[in-house]
Design an enzyme around this catalytic site. Structure first.
Site, PDB file in Angstrom:
ATOM      1  N   ASP A  57       0.784  -1.128   0.165  1.00  0.00           N
ATOM      2  CA  ASP A  57       0.037   0.047   0.160  1.00  0.00           C
ATOM      3  C   ASP A  57       0.841   1.164   0.014  1.00  0.00           C
ATOM      4  O   ASP A  57       1.906   1.128   0.566  1.00  0.00           O
ATOM      5  CB  ASP A  57      -0.830  -0.092   1.296  1.00  0.00           C
ATOM      6  CG  ASP A  57      -1.985   1.160   1.183  1.00  0.00           C
ATOM      7  OD1 ASP A  57      -2.686   1.125   0.418  1.00  0.00           O
ATOM      8  OD2 ASP A  57      -1.860   2.005   2.115  1.00  0.00           O
ATOM      9  N   GLU A  77       1.511  -0.643  -5.209  1.00  0.00           N
ATOM     10  CA  GLU A  77       0.402   0.439  -5.476  1.00  0.00           C
ATOM     11  C   GLU A  77       1.375   1.603  -5.168  1.00  0.00           C
ATOM     12  O   GLU A  77       1.744   2.269  -4.347  1.00  0.00           O
ATOM     13  CB  GLU A  77      -0.410   0.579  -4.376  1.00  0.00           C
ATOM     14  CG  GLU A  77      -1.533   1.450  -4.601  1.00  0.00           C
ATOM     15  CD  GLU A  77      -2.250   2.450  -3.500  1.00  0.00           C
ATOM     16  OE1 GLU A  77      -3.290   2.947  -3.793  1.00  0.00           O
ATOM     17  OE2 GLU A  77      -1.450   2.389  -2.580  1.00  0.00           O
TER      18      GLU A  77
HETATM   19  C1  GLC Z   1      -4.263   3.108  -0.679  1.00  0.00           C
HETATM   20  C2  GLC Z   1      -5.479   2.078  -0.467  1.00  0.00           C
HETATM   21  C3  GLC Z   1      -6.514   3.032  -0.144  1.00  0.00           C
HETATM   22  C4  GLC Z   1      -6.370   3.659   1.126  1.00  0.00           C
HETATM   23  C5  GLC Z   1      -4.978   4.525   1.226  1.00  0.00           C
HETATM   24  C6  GLC Z   1      -4.383   4.822   2.561  1.00  0.00           C
HETATM   25  O1  GLC Z   1      -4.505   4.050  -1.636  1.00  0.00           O
HETATM   26  O2  GLC Z   1      -5.745   1.412  -1.772  1.00  0.00           O
HETATM   27  O3  GLC Z   1      -7.982   2.498  -0.254  1.00  0.00           O
HETATM   28  O4  GLC Z   1      -7.203   4.606   1.534  1.00  0.00           O
HETATM   29  O5  GLC Z   1      -4.011   3.461   0.358  1.00  0.00           O
HETATM   30  O6  GLC Z   1      -4.175   3.562   3.129  1.00  0.00           O
END
Ligand code: GLC
Ligand code: CA
Length: 556
Positions: free
Chosen positions: A216, A275
């Site tokens: 994340d 991500e």
């Molecule tokens: C990422 C996740 C999202 C979350 C954010 C903060 O973007 O996919 O759902 O709100 O991180 O952790």
């Protein structure tokens, strides 16, 4: 270091080298997938019960969104204990059982890890709040004095992704950084203790048998030295478009390298997918250099519209930049943070048609692909959820930016909500009654359904040697279309046999006639042969098999 119970169940096909290079990975948003106990909230036991659906769909792995102990200020992306399961989702035994059953069915399991921030209820943050400014407990987070004479202004101009300043003041006057909600304080990755803690968390889950991690906010852990101002407002509009002092800093790559070494020290090719919202494809490819993470979601692909030029450009750019570092590309159309693509592509009948064609396009491209739960059912964004149900913290920025509408529970069976989501009457977000036509049960019985299309496409993708990892060659097509050929990996037996497949997609608004590059295998809509051509209506895609050893276009 903590001792963990070793309870490893063998990963499926552990011998297939580079399994992840063309894996199709299904994102399970646990809260909304399947509820086993009738409280209206999806849970790990629910995922376990529904594994047959995923095996039948034909995916290679599941990515489970966070199910760890959490006050749920951001639906689990605010983790209070990284080594335990939130009671809402079950317990560690449920996690073990799910990993075991998935492996038994040949499905790998990827779990989320949230290293940029913890929950404000995490023991470390509670300790930090109780500690004096300047002490070791505060050094695990990013605490600073404020600006102005009395320190009443935030330390810099950074803005939270969820709106407002990225800083919150504590009673003794210091401020702490949170790039997301105030309940998600950012960790200080300059602190060796933070590194050690996360290595231990990764080991905990690897020892439990998981096959990898979705990292994340993999672009956020390191902030520019001295925490300089961004220098402009509305920073959120520039996310993924420019370098900000708190995102995509070069320093993050050292962390990813050390994690890669850790993953490689385990057997069975455990992977990590980033991500990462990087400003361009070139910067994104840095995350997937050979000694870093295996995959990075291709959000540039996700964000382009239904436009042949834009699609082609982003495909070329992605393949070029990933190719430079020897990595595959990781295609994605939807996830739990964005409007579902059927809606983005126009909604209604048009959106559905395009969603079908988009599936065939994505699954024919070289590399790996992610499917967000419900995409295989053609679900659209639920835009009319009653106000009292809306809970996404991102709504603080702008009510329209809320992500609840893509997180509505899945419809499984029956004629009325909650459509077999759980044994009870409840679902944490209401399911639209018209989804009766979209249940897994109903679509399984209909050969023309979206679900049947995904199943057929995934089956062919497994069987056809030209699909999956490899390269792509563009062929000439009429305006508005994209036509390309896929060939089996050079040197393979399939290549020697001339295994080849073409994919043609009509993204224009007029019916197109494309040369019949072989025998149609699968189409997303009504196609029709016409002499040496195939008549391809707008918003339609077709796969043709060209495995006869000749030149494309010459074979039938
Ligand atoms: C990422 C996740 C999202 C979350 C954010 C903060 O973007 O996919 O759902 O709100 O991180 O952790
Ligand atoms: Ca439940």
């Amino acid at each position: 270091m903590t001792q963990h119970t070793i309870d490893v169940t063998p990963a499926p096909q552990a011998t297939v080298a580079g399994w992840w290079r063309d894996a199709v990975i299904y994102q399970v948003y646990v809260r909304s997938f399947a509820d086993s106990n009738g409280d209206g909230i999806g849970d790990l036991a629910g995922v376990r019960e529904r594994l047959p659906h995923l095996a039948e769909l034909g995916v290679d792995a599941l990515w489970l969104t966070p199910f760890y102990t959490s006050p749920m200020a951001d639906f689990g992306y605010d983790v209070a204990d990284y080594r335990d399961v939130d009671p809402i989702f079950g317990d560690l035994d449920d996690a073990r059982a799910l990993i075991r059953d998935a492996h038994d069915r040949g499905l790998r399991i990827i779990v989320d890890v949230v290293p940029n921030h913890t929950s404000d209820r995490h023991a470390w943050f509670q300790e930090a709040l109780a500690a004096e400014p300047g002490g070791a407990a505060r050094a695990r987070y990013i605490f600073r004095e404020g600006r102005g004479e009395d320190g009443s202004r935030p330390p810099n101009d950074w803005e939270s992704v969820f709106g407002g300043p990225a800083w919150t003041r504590v009673p003794d006057g210091q401020w702490y950084l949170h790039l997301f909600a105030p309940e998600q304080p950012d960790l200080n990755w300059e602190n060796p203790e933070v590194h050690a803690e996360f290595e231990d968390v990764l080991r905990f889950w690897l020892d439990l048998g998981v096959d990898g991690f979705r990292v994340d906010v993999a672009h956020g852990m390191v902030k520019a030295a001295g925490l300089p101002d961004a220098g402009f407002g509305d920073q959120v509009t520039m996310l993924g478009r420019t370098v900000l002092p708190y995102f995509d800093q070069d320093g993050v790559h050292a962390i990813h390298r050390s994690w890669r070494r850790l993953l490689d020290s385990y057997g069975g090719e455990r992977i990590a997918v980033a991500e990462a919202w990087a400003p361009n494809a070139e910067r994104l490819s840095l995350y997937v250099r050979p000694d870093e993470l295996h995959q990075a979601f291709n959000f540039h692909y996700l964000t382009v519209g239904w436009d042949p030029r834009e699609k082609r450009d982003v495909i070329d750019e992605s393949l070029r930049t990933a190719g430079q570092v020897g990595a595959p590309t990781t295609w994605v159309l939807s996830n739990h943070d964005v409007k579902r693509h059927v809606t983005r592509y126009g909604g209604g009948e048009v959106g559905l048609r395009r969603g079908r064609a988009a599936a065939l396009l994505m699954l024919a491209l070289p590399g790996s692909a992610y499917i967000y739960q419900g995409e295989e059912l053609g679900l659209s964004e639920v835009l009319d959820l009653p106000e009292e149900f809306l809970q996404d913290p991102q709504r603080a920025r702008d009510p329209e930016s809320g992500r609840d509408g893509c997180r509505v529970p899945l419809p499984w069976s029956g004629d009325a909500p909650p459509f077999g989501f759980g044994p009870g009457e409840a679902s944490w977000l209401p399911i639209p009654p018209h989804w009766a036509d979209l249940t897994v049960e109903r679509q399984s019985a209909d050969p023309d359904s979206m679900l049947s299309l995904y199943r057929a496409a995934l089956r062919l993708r497994r069987e056809h040697p030209a699909l999956g990892d490899g390269t792509l060659r563009w062929l000439v097509g009429p305006p508005g279309t994209l036509v390309f050929s896929r060939e089996a990996a050079p040197g393979s037996g399939a290549a020697a046999a001339g295994a080849r497949l073409t994919c043609a997609v009509n993204l224009g608004d007029r019916t197109a006639r494309i040369p019949a590059y072989g025998r149609p295998l699968l189409a997303s809509g009504p196609i029709r042969p016409d002499g040496d051509c195939i008549v391809l209506p707008p918003d339609t895609a077709v796969w043709c098999d060209v495995t006869t050893g000749g030149e494309p276009g010459k074979d039938r």
